[in-house]
Design a protein around this motif. Sequence first.
Motif, PDB file in Angstrom:
ATOM      1  N   ASN A   3       0.830  -1.200   0.000  1.00 24.87           N
ATOM      2  CA  ASN A   3       0.000   0.000   0.000  1.00 24.87           C
ATOM      3  C   ASN A   3       0.870   1.256   0.000  1.00 24.87           C
ATOM      4  OD1 ASN A   3      -2.399   1.499   0.036  1.00 24.87           O
ATOM      5  ND2 ASN A   3      -2.294   1.674   2.269  1.00 24.87           N
ATOM      6  N   ARG A   4       1.929   1.270   0.805  1.00 28.15           N
ATOM      7  CA  ARG A   4       2.829   2.415   0.856  1.00 28.15           C
ATOM      8  C   ARG A   4       3.497   2.641  -0.500  1.00 28.15           C
ATOM      9  NH1 ARG A   4       7.737   1.377   3.161  1.00 28.15           N
ATOM     10  NH2 ARG A   4       9.037   2.749   1.977  1.00 28.15           N
ATOM     11  N   MET A   5       3.908   1.563  -1.142  1.00 28.70           N
ATOM     12  CA  MET A   5       4.544   1.672  -2.445  1.00 28.70           C
ATOM     13  C   MET A   5       3.554   2.205  -3.493  1.00 28.70           C
ATOM     14  SD  MET A   5       6.944  -1.766  -2.357  1.00 28.70           S
ATOM     15  CE  MET A   5       7.006  -1.879  -4.109  1.00 28.70           C
ATOM     16  N   MET A   6       2.305   1.751  -3.411  1.00 29.97           N
ATOM     17  CA  MET A   6       1.284   2.238  -4.335  1.00 29.97           C
ATOM     18  C   MET A   6       1.032   3.729  -4.118  1.00 29.97           C
ATOM     19  SD  MET A   6      -1.448  -0.930  -4.407  1.00 29.97           S
ATOM     20  CE  MET A   6      -2.724   0.108  -5.092  1.00 29.97           C
ATOM     21  N   ARG A   7       0.975   4.140  -2.849  1.00 33.51           N
ATOM     22  CA  ARG A   7       0.754   5.558  -2.541  1.00 33.51           C
ATOM     23  C   ARG A   7       1.920   6.409  -3.020  1.00 33.51           C
ATOM     24  NH1 ARG A   7      -3.053   7.192   0.956  1.00 33.51           N
ATOM     25  NH2 ARG A   7      -1.710   8.740   1.917  1.00 33.51           N
ATOM     26  N   GLU A   8       3.125   5.926  -2.827  1.00 30.00           N
ATOM     27  CA  GLU A   8       4.298   6.675  -3.279  1.00 30.00           C
ATOM     28  C   GLU A   8       4.313   6.778  -4.804  1.00 30.00           C
ATOM     29  OE1 GLU A   8       7.705   4.793  -1.509  1.00 30.00           O
ATOM     30  OE2 GLU A   8       7.202   5.539   0.488  1.00 30.00           O
ATOM     31  N   ALA A   9       3.964   5.711  -5.479  1.00 27.59           N
ATOM     32  CA  ALA A   9       3.914   5.735  -6.947  1.00 27.59           C
ATOM     33  C   ALA A   9       2.832   6.709  -7.430  1.00 27.59           C
ATOM     34  CB  ALA A   9       3.652   4.332  -7.493  1.00 27.59           C
ATOM     35  N   ALA A  10       1.689   6.712  -6.760  1.00 28.01           N
ATOM     36  CA  ALA A  10       0.609   7.633  -7.134  1.00 28.01           C
ATOM     37  C   ALA A  10       1.026   9.085  -6.884  1.00 28.01           C
ATOM     38  CB  ALA A  10      -0.662   7.302  -6.357  1.00 28.01           C
ATOM     39  N   SER A  11       1.724   9.327  -5.784  1.00 27.42           N
ATOM     40  CA  SER A  11       2.193  10.687  -5.496  1.00 27.42           C
ATOM     41  C   SER A  11       3.208  11.149  -6.535  1.00 27.42           C
ATOM     42  CB  SER A  11       2.804  10.773  -4.098  1.00 27.42           C
ATOM     43  OG  SER A  11       1.791  10.683  -3.127  1.00 27.42           O
ATOM     44  N   ARG A  12       4.106  10.260  -6.920  1.00 28.84           N
ATOM     45  CA  ARG A  12       5.072  10.605  -7.980  1.00 28.84           C
ATOM     46  C   ARG A  12       4.341  10.893  -9.283  1.00 28.84           C
ATOM     47  NH1 ARG A  12       7.910   6.538  -5.730  1.00 28.84           N
ATOM     48  NH2 ARG A  12       7.362   5.058  -7.356  1.00 28.84           N
ATOM     49  N   ASN A  13       3.352  10.063  -9.597  1.00 28.61           N
ATOM     50  CA  ASN A  13       2.556  10.259 -10.801  1.00 28.61           C
ATOM     51  C   ASN A  13       1.841  11.604 -10.752  1.00 28.61           C
ATOM     52  OD1 ASN A  13       1.185   9.432 -13.289  1.00 28.61           O
ATOM     53  ND2 ASN A  13      -0.618   9.217 -11.994  1.00 28.61           N
ATOM     54  N   HIS A  14       1.277  11.930  -9.591  1.00 28.44           N
ATOM     55  CA  HIS A  14       0.584  13.209  -9.412  1.00 28.44           C
ATOM     56  C   HIS A  14       1.547  14.362  -9.696  1.00 28.44           C
ATOM     57  CE1 HIS A  14      -1.963  15.859  -6.462  1.00 28.44           C
ATOM     58  NE2 HIS A  14      -1.814  16.418  -7.632  1.00 28.44           N
ATOM     59  N   ALA A  15       2.714  14.321  -9.110  1.00 27.52           N
ATOM     60  CA  ALA A  15       3.705  15.387  -9.298  1.00 27.52           C
ATOM     61  C   ALA A  15       4.130  15.475 -10.772  1.00 27.52           C
ATOM     62  CB  ALA A  15       4.914  15.146  -8.416  1.00 27.52           C
ATOM     63  N   GLU A  16       4.372  14.337 -11.384  1.00 30.80           N
ATOM     64  CA  GLU A  16       4.807  14.329 -12.790  1.00 30.80           C
ATOM     65  C   GLU A  16       3.719  14.872 -13.711  1.00 30.80           C
ATOM     66  OE1 GLU A  16       5.943  10.272 -13.480  1.00 30.80           O
ATOM     67  OE2 GLU A  16       7.690  10.428 -12.164  1.00 30.80           O
ATOM     68  N   LYS A  17       2.483  14.477 -13.479  1.00 33.89           N
ATOM     69  CA  LYS A  17       1.378  14.942 -14.328  1.00 33.89           C
ATOM     70  C   LYS A  17       1.171  16.442 -14.144  1.00 33.89           C
ATOM     71  CE  LYS A  17      -0.100  10.969 -15.983  1.00 33.89           C
ATOM     72  NZ  LYS A  17      -0.177  10.612 -17.364  1.00 33.89           N
ATOM     73  N   PHE A  18       1.160  16.887 -12.904  1.00 37.85           N
ATOM     74  CA  PHE A  18       0.970  18.303 -12.620  1.00 37.85           C
ATOM     75  C   PHE A  18       2.090  19.119 -13.260  1.00 37.85           C
ATOM     76  CE2 PHE A  18       1.088  22.125  -9.989  1.00 37.85           C
ATOM     77  CZ  PHE A  18      -0.251  22.470  -9.967  1.00 37.85           C
ATOM     78  N   GLN A  19       3.312  18.651 -13.115  1.00 31.71           N
ATOM     79  CA  GLN A  19       4.460  19.360 -13.672  1.00 31.71           C
ATOM     80  C   GLN A  19       4.481  19.296 -15.199  1.00 31.71           C
ATOM     81  OE1 GLN A  19       7.704  17.555 -11.571  1.00 31.71           O
ATOM     82  NE2 GLN A  19       7.246  18.647  -9.676  1.00 31.71           N
ATOM     83  N   GLY A  74      -7.648   6.804  -2.345  1.00 31.00           N
ATOM     84  CA  GLY A  74      -6.765   6.880  -1.183  1.00 31.00           C
ATOM     85  C   GLY A  74      -5.289   6.761  -1.511  1.00 31.00           C
ATOM     86  N   LEU A  75      -4.930   6.981  -2.773  1.00 29.72           N
ATOM     87  CA  LEU A  75      -3.545   6.803  -3.183  1.00 29.72           C
ATOM     88  C   LEU A  75      -2.732   8.099  -3.138  1.00 29.72           C
ATOM     89  CD1 LEU A  75      -4.129   4.382  -6.186  1.00 29.72           C
ATOM     90  CD2 LEU A  75      -3.314   3.814  -3.876  1.00 29.72           C
ATOM     91  N   ILE A  76      -3.398   9.229  -2.979  1.00 27.89           N
ATOM     92  CA  ILE A  76      -2.711  10.518  -2.902  1.00 27.89           C
ATOM     93  C   ILE A  76      -3.076  11.171  -1.583  1.00 27.89           C
ATOM     94  CG2 ILE A  76      -2.483  12.814  -3.947  1.00 27.89           C
ATOM     95  CD1 ILE A  76      -3.150  11.505  -6.655  1.00 27.89           C
ATOM     96  N   ASP A  77      -2.071  11.656  -0.869  1.00 27.75           N
ATOM     97  CA  ASP A  77      -2.301  12.299   0.424  1.00 27.75           C
ATOM     98  C   ASP A  77      -3.126  13.573   0.271  1.00 27.75           C
ATOM     99  OD1 ASP A  77      -0.853  10.382   1.834  1.00 27.75           O
ATOM    100  OD2 ASP A  77       1.031  11.467   1.543  1.00 27.75           O
ATOM    101  N   LYS A  78      -4.029  13.790   1.230  1.00 28.66           N
ATOM    102  CA  LYS A  78      -4.940  14.926   1.172  1.00 28.66           C
ATOM    103  C   LYS A  78      -4.219  16.284   1.118  1.00 28.66           C
ATOM    104  CE  LYS A  78      -9.145  16.764   3.152  1.00 28.66           C
ATOM    105  NZ  LYS A  78     -10.228  16.576   4.109  1.00 28.66           N
ATOM    106  N   PRO A  79      -3.211  16.563   1.958  1.00 24.01           N
ATOM    107  CA  PRO A  79      -2.559  17.882   1.878  1.00 24.01           C
ATOM    108  C   PRO A  79      -1.915  18.142   0.506  1.00 24.01           C
ATOM    109  CG  PRO A  79      -1.961  16.791   3.917  1.00 24.01           C
ATOM    110  CD  PRO A  79      -2.696  15.780   3.074  1.00 24.01           C
ATOM    111  N   TRP A  80      -1.288  17.132  -0.065  1.00 23.59           N
ATOM    112  CA  TRP A  80      -0.663  17.246  -1.380  1.00 23.59           C
ATOM    113  C   TRP A  80      -1.724  17.498  -2.440  1.00 23.59           C
ATOM    114  CZ3 TRP A  80       3.527  18.211  -3.910  1.00 23.59           C
ATOM    115  CH2 TRP A  80       3.793  17.664  -5.158  1.00 23.59           C
ATOM    116  N   TRP A  81      -2.808  16.753  -2.385  1.00 23.56           N
ATOM    117  CA  TRP A  81      -3.913  16.896  -3.328  1.00 23.56           C
ATOM    118  C   TRP A  81      -4.523  18.297  -3.238  1.00 23.56           C
ATOM    119  CZ3 TRP A  81      -6.324  15.400  -7.489  1.00 23.56           C
ATOM    120  CH2 TRP A  81      -7.663  15.727  -7.683  1.00 23.56           C
ATOM    121  N   GLU A  82      -4.815  18.742  -2.027  1.00 23.54           N
ATOM    122  CA  GLU A  82      -5.465  20.042  -1.849  1.00 23.54           C
ATOM    123  C   GLU A  82      -4.581  21.191  -2.329  1.00 23.54           C
ATOM    124  OE1 GLU A  82      -6.691  20.026   2.242  1.00 23.54           O
ATOM    125  OE2 GLU A  82      -8.573  18.999   1.752  1.00 23.54           O
TER     126      GLU A  82
END
Length: 129
Positions: A3-19, A74-82
Amino acid sequence: QTNRMMREAASRNHAEKFQSVSRAMFEVPIMAPLLAKGLDGMDALTPVERMQFVNLTSWVLRIFEELHRQFEAGLIDKPWWEANTRVWARTFKAAGPRAAFELRRDAYSPAFQTFLDDLVARTEDKPLY
């Protein structure tokens, strides 16, 4: 662990897509002028620019929808998402991107349509740039 690895991958994906969207504004010569011209509405756009603007907006929305789905799962942390969502919200509060969304509204899931409508409704009207 998984689960932690999935969340980290989703967060990286979020950052890459946003950027990727931000990076395109300065790497692709047509992007920034097109966004600047269409931000306040699509009336000033030529037919070719209108096609480009709607497709640019659709690309950004598809990224946002994917990230929204990951957040809801639930794969992206709320503070990062907001934090990142505030920029997306101001983008789609603007008349041009909002009009482009309305043209393609049915291409997005009902859950994302509702989310974006609610987000835009509660977003403060302030300049994006």
